[in-house]
Motif scaffolding. Structure first.
Motif, mmCIF file in Angstrom:
data_model
loop_
_atom_site.group_PDB
_atom_site.id
_atom_site.type_symbol
_atom_site.label_atom_id
_atom_site.label_comp_id
_atom_site.label_asym_id
_atom_site.label_seq_id
_atom_site.Cartn_x
_atom_site.Cartn_y
_atom_site.Cartn_z
ATOM 1 N N PRO A 37 1.451 -17.059 60.066
ATOM 2 C CA PRO A 37 1.526 -18.506 60.715
ATOM 3 C C PRO A 37 2.707 -19.309 60.386
ATOM 4 N N VAL A 38 3.197 -19.759 61.432
ATOM 5 C CA VAL A 38 4.421 -20.688 61.225
ATOM 6 C C VAL A 38 4.235 -22.054 61.459
ATOM 7 N N PHE A 39 4.466 -23.027 60.894
ATOM 8 C CA PHE A 39 4.282 -24.653 61.373
ATOM 9 C C PHE A 39 5.584 -25.184 61.287
ATOM 10 N N TYR A 40 5.826 -25.773 62.283
ATOM 11 C CA TYR A 40 6.853 -26.708 62.622
ATOM 12 C C TYR A 40 6.545 -28.514 62.195
ATOM 13 N N VAL A 41 6.848 -28.817 61.111
ATOM 14 C CA VAL A 41 6.132 -30.183 60.475
ATOM 15 C C VAL A 41 7.199 -31.170 60.703
ATOM 16 N N SER A 42 6.782 -32.186 60.817
ATOM 17 C CA SER A 42 7.997 -33.277 61.007
ATOM 18 C C SER A 42 7.476 -34.740 60.738
ATOM 19 N N ASP A 43 8.114 -35.666 60.195
ATOM 20 C CA ASP A 43 7.638 -36.962 60.277
ATOM 21 C C ASP A 43 7.659 -37.718 61.615
ATOM 22 N N GLY A 44 8.699 -37.026 62.418
ATOM 23 C CA GLY A 44 9.035 -37.364 63.842
ATOM 24 C C GLY A 44 8.350 -36.468 64.907
ATOM 25 N N THR A 45 8.936 -36.097 65.866
ATOM 26 C CA THR A 45 8.133 -35.226 66.880
ATOM 27 C C THR A 45 8.058 -34.033 66.624
ATOM 28 N N GLY A 46 8.947 -33.425 65.518
ATOM 29 C CA GLY A 46 9.012 -32.181 65.474
ATOM 30 C C GLY A 46 9.851 -31.256 66.119
ATOM 31 N N ILE A 47 10.637 -31.708 67.083
ATOM 32 C CA ILE A 47 11.746 -31.122 67.903
ATOM 33 C C ILE A 47 12.675 -30.394 67.204
ATOM 34 N N THR A 48 13.237 -30.866 66.457
ATOM 35 C CA THR A 48 14.264 -30.343 65.458
ATOM 36 C C THR A 48 13.892 -29.246 64.703
ATOM 37 N N GLY A 74 -4.581 -14.045 55.387
ATOM 38 C CA GLY A 74 -4.179 -13.206 54.379
ATOM 39 C C GLY A 74 -2.628 -13.086 54.188
ATOM 40 N N VAL A 75 -1.821 -13.936 54.476
ATOM 41 C CA VAL A 75 -0.450 -13.859 54.575
ATOM 42 C C VAL A 75 0.213 -14.952 54.477
ATOM 43 N N ARG A 76 1.298 -15.170 53.661
ATOM 44 C CA ARG A 76 1.744 -16.388 53.164
ATOM 45 C C ARG A 76 2.553 -17.109 54.595
ATOM 46 N N PRO A 77 2.162 -18.487 54.632
ATOM 47 C CA PRO A 77 2.632 -19.199 55.977
ATOM 48 C C PRO A 77 3.993 -19.430 55.737
ATOM 49 N N ILE A 78 4.735 -19.686 56.840
ATOM 50 C CA ILE A 78 6.071 -20.285 56.890
ATOM 51 C C ILE A 78 5.941 -21.771 57.370
ATOM 52 N N VAL A 79 6.662 -22.798 56.517
ATOM 53 C CA VAL A 79 6.620 -24.113 57.306
ATOM 54 C C VAL A 79 8.073 -24.481 57.454
ATOM 55 N N VAL A 80 8.525 -24.722 58.388
ATOM 56 C CA VAL A 80 9.705 -25.183 59.137
ATOM 57 C C VAL A 80 9.602 -26.596 59.071
ATOM 58 N N ASN A 81 10.360 -27.480 58.109
ATOM 59 C CA ASN A 81 10.126 -28.818 57.940
ATOM 60 C C ASN A 81 11.471 -29.610 58.362
ATOM 61 N N SER A 82 11.367 -30.569 59.005
ATOM 62 C CA SER A 82 12.367 -31.355 59.231
ATOM 63 C C SER A 82 12.303 -33.106 58.931
ATOM 64 N N ASP A 106 13.661 -26.221 54.853
ATOM 65 C CA ASP A 106 13.899 -27.600 55.034
ATOM 66 C C ASP A 106 15.187 -27.315 55.917
ATOM 67 N N VAL A 107 14.937 -28.012 57.424
ATOM 68 C CA VAL A 107 16.053 -27.788 58.113
ATOM 69 C C VAL A 107 17.478 -28.813 57.786
ATOM 70 N N PHE A 108 17.116 -29.971 57.161
ATOM 71 C CA PHE A 108 18.450 -30.741 56.700
ATOM 72 C C PHE A 108 18.728 -30.552 55.487
ATOM 73 N N GLU A 109 18.065 -30.367 54.519
ATOM 74 C CA GLU A 109 18.171 -30.430 53.105
ATOM 75 C C GLU A 109 19.739 -29.587 52.728
ATOM 76 N N PRO A 110 20.118 -28.311 53.190
ATOM 77 C CA PRO A 110 21.224 -27.667 53.015
ATOM 78 C C PRO A 110 22.535 -28.512 53.262
ATOM 79 N N PHE A 111 22.533 -29.499 54.321
ATOM 80 C CA PHE A 111 23.662 -29.827 54.749
ATOM 81 C C PHE A 111 23.866 -31.379 54.344
ATOM 82 N N ILE A 112 22.920 -31.907 53.598
ATOM 83 C CA ILE A 112 22.931 -33.179 53.355
ATOM 84 C C ILE A 112 23.937 -33.458 52.368
ATOM 85 N N ALA A 113 23.900 -32.727 51.210
ATOM 86 C CA ALA A 113 24.942 -32.852 49.975
ATOM 87 C C ALA A 113 26.335 -32.722 50.541
#
Lengths: 273, 273
Positions: free
Chosen positions: A6-17, A63-71, A90-97
């Protein structure tokens, strides 16, 4: 074959990113089966904990670890989602710094800015482009002066979806010109198109594929005959060559790719919505 | 205000992923001015070196270090782009190692998989959904049985762009129902809509905004009068309440957000194209 993950695209907005990045990542792992879900508008920590619980349950059920793609841009929401036990990407985190260092500015983590509210002007331009594409879809009652691009092709070669994509995503005023039998017989474009030569882009298609598409639309018509498709496509390609119109085959190409090629060929630089 | 910084969305495919992520990142830095360009289809190392040169020149011309948001999957192309001297943000790179570890599989770096060719079946579904939306845009000659969702609203409240977005991006068969004066007077939906209650979603809009939109379309008509807009919107909202139809105001919301809300409210889970 492994279990379906299971893969979840999670966002505080539309989740498109999140979904765009996640989809691109998953396509690079061909040996896996994924079950994807989008969870948009996770805009409070409380809601994030609920979502984390749902994700944890789904992983346990399968029975398997999920993946969350989070924006999500709010770190508290991201932290709450982490309680799911999923692999968190976390799609933004690596680029913020690096961006903060380069720009000398702290990011402002406002929710849903990317695909959220836009100014009235921008919204208007986008809707007007779409109305233009819809109104100019038949190639008949057209004022080509206002068009940014005119797609030229035989019927069902991909003009309409491409025009609408160009309008909806790039605010490009895209018109169609369906090649008539007369155009194809005479190997020439009508004079009203020749006045707009720099805006013309031809689409072509494999005749067998065209036949499938037409057959679905008007079964067993002469329009859908393979012979008709072959003759029209050959004549259209000859005309594009004679008139030196740039041309792309849509047979193995997505609407996004066609649109990108049209824009880069004609030198149109537009924002993406 | 700082100088305008050039940003390049570079990809071996359409560049949609790079632009989506890049746009989301840039919106988090409000104190900056950016000039963005998309450079798609950078599919050879030779081309990547040319692009790197162009980027370097742009940075020198503007006197500021450029930013490259890169979604190429070929490491040689990424390395070549690095010769531009730009700040390189590689949208996939941070996630590949954790995914490889989690999935126990090496990624296959095939170009342009994300927004490239899709199978005939999927393409067909998408085009059929769009044809459905286009054919069912007037609310007249409609077979609602095949619709996944029916958007209900007064004229110019955002039905058409939302339907087309839903079709183009999610393959959702989205139909429109424009509320007539008769519907609004009687506070009731027509019987043919009541049979599809679970598919209905209402859109509303601020009357002042509606007036602006209608005024542009039919200047100084009674249709575009603020009084007309106020009356119609109030009647529509009353009807939505009476019929218990979920409703969203489109005034400050993007097409992407409206579409996401419609799908999550009606429980539609679809892939994103």
């Amino acid at each position: 074959m492994s279990t379906t993950r299971p893969v979840f695209y999670v966002s505080d907005g539309t989740g498109i990113t999140a979904e765009t990045v996640g989809h691109s990542l998953l396509t690079q792992f061909g040996g896996q089966r994924f079950h994807t879900s989008r969870i948009p508008f996770v805009d409070s920590v409380e809601r994030a904990f609920e979502v984390a619980e749902r994700i944890r349950a789904e992983g346990e059920a399968r029975g398997v670890r999920p993946i969350v793609v989070n924006s999500s841009v709010n770190p508290e929401i991201t932290a709450a989602l982490g309680h799911s036990g999923a692999l968190m990407l976390d799609v933004f985190e690596p680029f913020i710094a690096p961006l903060e260092a380069e720009l000398g500015e702290q990011r402002q983590a406002k929710v849903g800015q990317a695909h959220g509210m836009v100014d009235f002007e921008t919204y208007h331009r986008r809707i007007n482009a779409m109305n233009f594409a819809l109104a100019h879809d038949d190639g008949m009652s057209i004022n080509y002066d206002q068009a940014d691009v005119i797609l030229v092709a035989v019927s069902r070669a991909g003009k309409t979806p491409t025009c609408i994509y160009l309008a909806l995503h790039h605010g490009v005023a895209a018109a169609n010109y369906p090649l008539t039998d007369e155009d194809l017989e005479h190997d020439r474009l009508p004079p009203r198109l020749r006045a707009h030569r720099s805006k013309l882009f031809g689409l072509t298609i494999d005749p067998v594929r065209l036949q499938q598409i037409r057959q679905e639309r008007r079964p067993d018509s002469s329009y859908a005959k393979l012979e008709t498709c072959k003759r029209e496509v050959a004549a259209a390609e000859k005309l594009f060559r004679a008139e030196r119109i740039p041309v792309l085959s849509t047979t193995h190409v997505s609407i996004e790719e066609i649109s990108s090629k049209v824009m880069s060929t004609l030198g149109l630089q537009r924002v993406m919505y």
